[in-house]
Write an enzyme that holds these catalytic residues in place. Structure first.
Site, PDB file in Angstrom:
ATOM      1  N   ASP A 280      -2.344   5.985  -5.932  1.00  0.00           N
ATOM      2  CA  ASP A 280      -2.730   6.913  -4.764  1.00  0.00           C
ATOM      3  C   ASP A 280      -1.215   7.358  -4.269  1.00  0.00           C
ATOM      4  O   ASP A 280      -0.376   6.485  -4.256  1.00  0.00           O
ATOM      5  CB  ASP A 280      -3.383   6.206  -3.540  1.00  0.00           C
ATOM      6  CG  ASP A 280      -4.861   6.044  -3.954  1.00  0.00           C
ATOM      7  OD1 ASP A 280      -5.393   7.127  -3.863  1.00  0.00           O
ATOM      8  OD2 ASP A 280      -5.283   5.017  -3.904  1.00  0.00           O
ATOM      9  N   ALA A 281      -1.078   8.616  -4.103  1.00  0.00           N
ATOM     10  CA  ALA A 281       0.175   8.929  -3.444  1.00  0.00           C
ATOM     11  C   ALA A 281       0.215   8.436  -2.128  1.00  0.00           C
ATOM     12  O   ALA A 281      -0.814   8.176  -1.477  1.00  0.00           O
ATOM     13  CB  ALA A 281      -0.018  10.486  -3.340  1.00  0.00           C
TER      14      ALA A 281
ATOM     15  N   LYS B  63      11.721  10.096  20.433  1.00  0.00           N
ATOM     16  CA  LYS B  63      10.518  10.852  20.016  1.00  0.00           C
ATOM     17  C   LYS B  63       9.349   9.626  20.958  1.00  0.00           C
ATOM     18  O   LYS B  63       8.983   8.753  20.352  1.00  0.00           O
ATOM     19  CB  LYS B  63      10.208  10.497  18.687  1.00  0.00           C
ATOM     20  CG  LYS B  63      10.983  11.741  17.831  1.00  0.00           C
ATOM     21  CD  LYS B  63      12.278  11.483  17.685  1.00  0.00           C
ATOM     22  CE  LYS B  63      12.609  12.859  16.667  1.00  0.00           C
ATOM     23  NZ  LYS B  63      14.188  12.554  16.556  1.00  0.00           N
TER      24      LYS B  63
ATOM     25  N   ASP C 243       6.339  10.011  20.795  1.00  0.00           N
ATOM     26  CA  ASP C 243       5.107   9.503  19.990  1.00  0.00           C
ATOM     27  C   ASP C 243       5.376   7.887  19.712  1.00  0.00           C
ATOM     28  O   ASP C 243       4.207   7.435  19.501  1.00  0.00           O
ATOM     29  CB  ASP C 243       5.172  10.181  18.459  1.00  0.00           C
ATOM     30  CG  ASP C 243       4.417  11.400  18.661  1.00  0.00           C
ATOM     31  OD1 ASP C 243       3.516  11.914  19.606  1.00  0.00           O
ATOM     32  OD2 ASP C 243       4.731  12.204  17.559  1.00  0.00           O
TER      33      ASP C 243
ATOM     34  N   LYS D  56      -5.858  -4.369   0.567  1.00  0.00           N
ATOM     35  CA  LYS D  56      -6.503  -4.170   1.692  1.00  0.00           C
ATOM     36  C   LYS D  56      -7.171  -5.337   2.403  1.00  0.00           C
ATOM     37  O   LYS D  56      -7.678  -5.838   1.410  1.00  0.00           O
ATOM     38  CB  LYS D  56      -7.574  -2.828   1.573  1.00  0.00           C
ATOM     39  CG  LYS D  56      -6.723  -1.530   1.423  1.00  0.00           C
ATOM     40  CD  LYS D  56      -7.510  -0.398   1.267  1.00  0.00           C
ATOM     41  CE  LYS D  56      -6.906   1.018   1.171  1.00  0.00           C
ATOM     42  NZ  LYS D  56      -7.883   2.063   1.280  1.00  0.00           N
TER      43      LYS D  56
ATOM     44  N   GLU E 230      10.743  11.823   6.947  1.00  0.00           N
ATOM     45  CA  GLU E 230       9.269  11.356   6.153  1.00  0.00           C
ATOM     46  C   GLU E 230       9.488  11.004   4.574  1.00  0.00           C
ATOM     47  O   GLU E 230      10.617  11.186   4.299  1.00  0.00           O
ATOM     48  CB  GLU E 230       8.520  12.695   6.249  1.00  0.00           C
ATOM     49  CG  GLU E 230       8.427  13.251   7.840  1.00  0.00           C
ATOM     50  CD  GLU E 230       7.388  12.525   8.898  1.00  0.00           C
ATOM     51  OE1 GLU E 230       6.691  11.941   8.330  1.00  0.00           O
ATOM     52  OE2 GLU E 230       7.646  13.057   9.802  1.00  0.00           O
TER      53      GLU E 230
ATOM     54  N   GLU F  41      15.094  15.519   9.113  1.00  0.00           N
ATOM     55  CA  GLU F  41      16.066  15.819  10.225  1.00  0.00           C
ATOM     56  C   GLU F  41      16.650  14.702  10.771  1.00  0.00           C
ATOM     57  O   GLU F  41      16.092  13.804  11.230  1.00  0.00           O
ATOM     58  CB  GLU F  41      15.504  16.699  11.260  1.00  0.00           C
ATOM     59  CG  GLU F  41      14.617  17.912  10.736  1.00  0.00           C
ATOM     60  CD  GLU F  41      13.244  17.527  10.201  1.00  0.00           C
ATOM     61  OE1 GLU F  41      12.789  17.960   9.314  1.00  0.00           O
ATOM     62  OE2 GLU F  41      12.692  16.928  11.156  1.00  0.00           O
TER      63      GLU F  41
ATOM     64  N   ASP G  65       1.040   4.233   1.178  1.00  0.00           N
ATOM     65  CA  ASP G  65       1.532   4.739   2.753  1.00  0.00           C
ATOM     66  C   ASP G  65       2.254   3.757   3.416  1.00  0.00           C
ATOM     67  O   ASP G  65       3.435   4.167   4.002  1.00  0.00           O
ATOM     68  CB  ASP G  65      -0.053   4.946   3.451  1.00  0.00           C
ATOM     69  CG  ASP G  65      -0.925   5.986   2.881  1.00  0.00           C
ATOM     70  OD1 ASP G  65      -0.622   6.886   2.232  1.00  0.00           O
ATOM     71  OD2 ASP G  65      -2.056   5.867   3.136  1.00  0.00           O
ATOM     72  N   LYS G  66       2.160   2.374   3.397  1.00  0.00           N
ATOM     73  CA  LYS G  66       2.969   1.436   3.878  1.00  0.00           C
ATOM     74  C   LYS G  66       4.388   1.338   3.230  1.00  0.00           C
ATOM     75  O   LYS G  66       5.116   1.255   3.990  1.00  0.00           O
ATOM     76  CB  LYS G  66       2.160   0.486   3.903  1.00  0.00           C
ATOM     77  CG  LYS G  66       1.309   0.002   5.222  1.00  0.00           C
ATOM     78  CD  LYS G  66       1.962  -0.154   6.462  1.00  0.00           C
ATOM     79  CE  LYS G  66       1.319   0.656   7.462  1.00  0.00           C
ATOM     80  NZ  LYS G  66       2.041   1.150   8.934  1.00  0.00           N
TER      81      LYS G  66
ATOM     82  N   ARG H 203       0.511   7.857   7.598  1.00  0.00           N
ATOM     83  CA  ARG H 203      -0.943   8.159   7.433  1.00  0.00           C
ATOM     84  C   ARG H 203      -1.846   6.945   7.805  1.00  0.00           C
ATOM     85  O   ARG H 203      -2.897   6.923   7.508  1.00  0.00           O
ATOM     86  CB  ARG H 203      -1.191   8.493   6.100  1.00  0.00           C
ATOM     87  CG  ARG H 203      -2.692   9.383   5.779  1.00  0.00           C
ATOM     88  CD  ARG H 203      -2.603  10.237   4.321  1.00  0.00           C
ATOM     89  NE  ARG H 203      -2.133   9.223   3.366  1.00  0.00           N
ATOM     90  CZ  ARG H 203      -2.227   9.816   2.089  1.00  0.00           C
ATOM     91  NH1 ARG H 203      -2.319  11.019   1.748  1.00  0.00           N
ATOM     92  NH2 ARG H 203      -1.955   8.918   1.017  1.00  0.00           N
ATOM     93  N   LYS H 204      -1.319   5.957   8.358  1.00  0.00           N
ATOM     94  CA  LYS H 204      -2.208   4.798   8.930  1.00  0.00           C
ATOM     95  C   LYS H 204      -2.020   4.504  10.215  1.00  0.00           C
ATOM     96  O   LYS H 204      -1.567   3.271  10.722  1.00  0.00           O
ATOM     97  CB  LYS H 204      -1.538   3.540   7.973  1.00  0.00           C
ATOM     98  CG  LYS H 204      -2.115   3.401   6.353  1.00  0.00           C
ATOM     99  CD  LYS H 204      -3.790   3.429   6.341  1.00  0.00           C
ATOM    100  CE  LYS H 204      -4.142   3.398   4.899  1.00  0.00           C
ATOM    101  NZ  LYS H 204      -4.377   4.817   4.479  1.00  0.00           N
TER     102      LYS H 204
ATOM    103  N   LYS I   3      10.819   7.668  13.191  1.00  0.00           N
ATOM    104  CA  LYS I   3      11.336   8.493  14.372  1.00  0.00           C
ATOM    105  C   LYS I   3      11.850   7.522  15.311  1.00  0.00           C
ATOM    106  O   LYS I   3      11.502   6.316  15.634  1.00  0.00           O
ATOM    107  CB  LYS I   3       9.871   8.923  15.283  1.00  0.00           C
ATOM    108  CG  LYS I   3       8.997   9.868  14.412  1.00  0.00           C
ATOM    109  CD  LYS I   3       7.708  10.107  14.952  1.00  0.00           C
ATOM    110  CE  LYS I   3       6.735  11.208  14.333  1.00  0.00           C
ATOM    111  NZ  LYS I   3       5.671  11.327  14.825  1.00  0.00           N
TER     112      LYS I   3
ATOM    113  N   PHE J 140      -9.237  -3.660 -10.095  1.00  0.00           N
ATOM    114  CA  PHE J 140      -8.142  -3.028  -9.494  1.00  0.00           C
ATOM    115  C   PHE J 140      -6.825  -3.323 -10.034  1.00  0.00           C
ATOM    116  O   PHE J 140      -5.719  -4.058  -9.470  1.00  0.00           O
ATOM    117  CB  PHE J 140      -8.150  -3.609  -8.014  1.00  0.00           C
ATOM    118  CG  PHE J 140      -7.061  -2.981  -6.814  1.00  0.00           C
ATOM    119  CD1 PHE J 140      -6.519  -1.794  -7.285  1.00  0.00           C
ATOM    120  CD2 PHE J 140      -7.227  -3.320  -5.807  1.00  0.00           C
ATOM    121  CE1 PHE J 140      -5.855  -1.030  -6.352  1.00  0.00           C
ATOM    122  CE2 PHE J 140      -6.196  -2.687  -4.709  1.00  0.00           C
ATOM    123  CZ  PHE J 140      -5.611  -1.557  -5.010  1.00  0.00           C
TER     124      PHE J 140
ATOM    125  N   HIS K 123       0.996  -1.115  -0.080  1.00  0.00           N
ATOM    126  CA  HIS K 123      -0.086   0.040   0.083  1.00  0.00           C
ATOM    127  C   HIS K 123       0.980   1.229   0.019  1.00  0.00           C
ATOM    128  O   HIS K 123       1.986   1.244   0.612  1.00  0.00           O
ATOM    129  CB  HIS K 123      -0.937  -0.053   1.199  1.00  0.00           C
ATOM    130  CG  HIS K 123      -1.933   1.170   1.146  1.00  0.00           C
ATOM    131  ND1 HIS K 123      -1.533   2.367   1.545  1.00  0.00           N
ATOM    132  CD2 HIS K 123      -3.389   1.233   1.013  1.00  0.00           C
ATOM    133  CE1 HIS K 123      -2.582   3.134   1.475  1.00  0.00           C
ATOM    134  NE2 HIS K 123      -3.594   2.456   1.100  1.00  0.00           N
TER     135      HIS K 123
END
Length: 423
Positions: free
Chosen positions: A240-241, A271, A273, A168, A43, A56, A17-18, A246-247, A267, A232, A15
């Site tokens: 898709d970009a 971090k 997060d 998916k 990123e 960074e 995003d992955k 984003r997941k 990260k 598909f 995918h």
């Protein structure tokens, strides 16, 4: 308890995003392998035929981000332009610079009196566990992950031919009296070549993907949708970009429980997060593993540059076997939740993060996923027995004030006045 249906989704490693999450974490792993003290915030964005990497970094190592991006695409399976990306021909743009000294100062030296390593950012992080699966995870997200992982296996081994890396899954589970009873619906969408017969593909996926994973939960009334649009072919970054981070619901608990909003991939462990979300899962899983509750959600919060959490909250949604204030006290006494305590306790300065970037960060049977260990279960049980008289603090309503502690230094612990189940 009321009856209800909960749905969770997962996506394959192909995918878009992955893809970005995996490239970001592959770069992180490469730098940590060279210099465990590396500070990384990388990123990625992918679109048709191109990969863009930015971020960074503070490190003694050197990273060839372009090479790593291409190698990651190759390992995922983007080796054929018919699937929307070719690892050899894709353009790769890199814009990485040094970390802000303002951030580095607080993280490195801290701002407290003890000058301990501070948190890399402010924010709140959640961890969750429940006893409805062996992994102490919600059933919908576990089934969804197993389906997408199975899609990757049948593709890479040739069990099903003509399917691409992008895909998916989605699983809906019916709960009766708060317990999972059956799967009411399964949705699978997987990229395929133009020449693949869609009806044959549907039968192959039903037989070789869905049945092995969901057979104990599906029945004649279960609705199964496989490539429901009927086509598909255009998929991956061409369809898709994709973006790193984003997941976040796929990465965590599939929409069950709450989420603090912070993404993980790219990260380093400074971090919070990432590291504090792992720690919160570690705490919640051990609370459930110790049978102190059937469900447990842990919220941690931090301030940038400050080592000690600004709050800890425990919510067991009414399933706790002992008062929640006692659970808070046990957590407070037995877990070091400062950034340094988390990093050292979970041994996070290792190149282990690429494999977290697909199929979920939690509920995985892998020794490198140290936050999945149940090594605090006996400690919690022992501490409970030794302190069975209570936490020794005056409780007013749903709140308890706990004096400053040298370990975590939390002045007040919010015990969670809201006991409603949030989905």
């Amino acid at each position: 308890m009321k009856d209800y249906t909960i749905t969770s989704e997962s996506v394959t490693e192909g995918h878009p995003d992955k893809v970005c999450d995996q490239i970001s974490d592959a770069i992180l792993d490469n730098l940590i392998a060279q210099d465990p003290e590396s500070r990384v915030a990388v990123e990625c964005m992918v679109t048709t035929g191109s990969v863009h990497v930015a971020g960074e970094v503070t490190t003694k190592g050197f990273v060839d981000a372009q090479r790593i991006a291409r190698q990651t695409l190759k390992e995922i399976g983007y080796t054929d332009p018919r699937y929307g990306m070719d690892c050899e021909d894709a353009g790769v743009w890199v814009a990485i610079h040094g970390q802000s000294q303002d951030i580095s100062q607080g993280v490195t030296a801290g701002m407290g009196d003890d000058k301990e390593q501070g948190a890399g950012d402010q924010g709140m992080m959640y961890g969750y566990a429940c006893n409805e699966t062996e992994e102490l995870m919600p059933l919908p997200i576990m089934l969804a992950h197993k389906l997408t992982r199975r899609l990757a296996v049948v593709r890479k081994t040739g069990i099903i031919r003509g399917i691409g890396p992008d895909g998916k899954s989605q699983v809906s589970v019916e709960y009766v009296d708060g317990k999972p009873k059956r799967v009411s619906a399964v949705v699978i969408s997987n990229q395929h070549l133009e020449e693949v017969d869609i009806e044959f593909l549907r039968s192959e996926i039903k037989e070789k993907v869905i049945s092995p994973i969901c057979k104990d939960y599906i029945d004649e009334d279960t609705k199964i949708y496989i490539n429901p649009t009927g086509r598909f072919v255009t998929g991956g970054p061409e369809g898709d970009a994709g973006l790193t981070g984003r997941k976040i619901i796929v990465d965590t608990y599939g929409g069950i429980g709450r989420h603090g909003g912070g993404a993980f991939s790219g990260k380093d462990p400074s971090k919070v997060d990432r590291s504090a979300a792992y720690a919160a899962r570690y705490v919640a899983k051990n609370v459930v593993g110790a049978e102190l509750a059937d469900k447990c959600e842990v919220q941690l919060s931090y301030a940038i540059g400050i080592a000690k959490p600004t709050s800890i909250n425990i919510d067991c949604f009414g399933t706790n076997k002992i008062p929640e204030e006692k659970i808070v006290r046990l957590v407070y006494d037995n877990f070091n939740l400062t950034p340094r305590g988390i990093i050292e306790g979970l041994n996070l300065k290792r190149p282990i993060f690429r494999k977290t970037a697909a199929y979920g960060h939690f509920g995985r049977e892998d020794g490198d996923f140290s936050w999945e260990a149940l090594d605090k279960v006996e400690v919690l049980k022992k501490s409970l027995n030794e302190n069975n008289a209570g936490i020794g603090n005056q409780i007013i309503g749903e709140r308890a004030e706990i004096n400053q502690d040298n370990n975590l230094g939390v002045g007040k612990l919010d015990l969670g006045a809201d006991k409603k189940l949030h989905y």
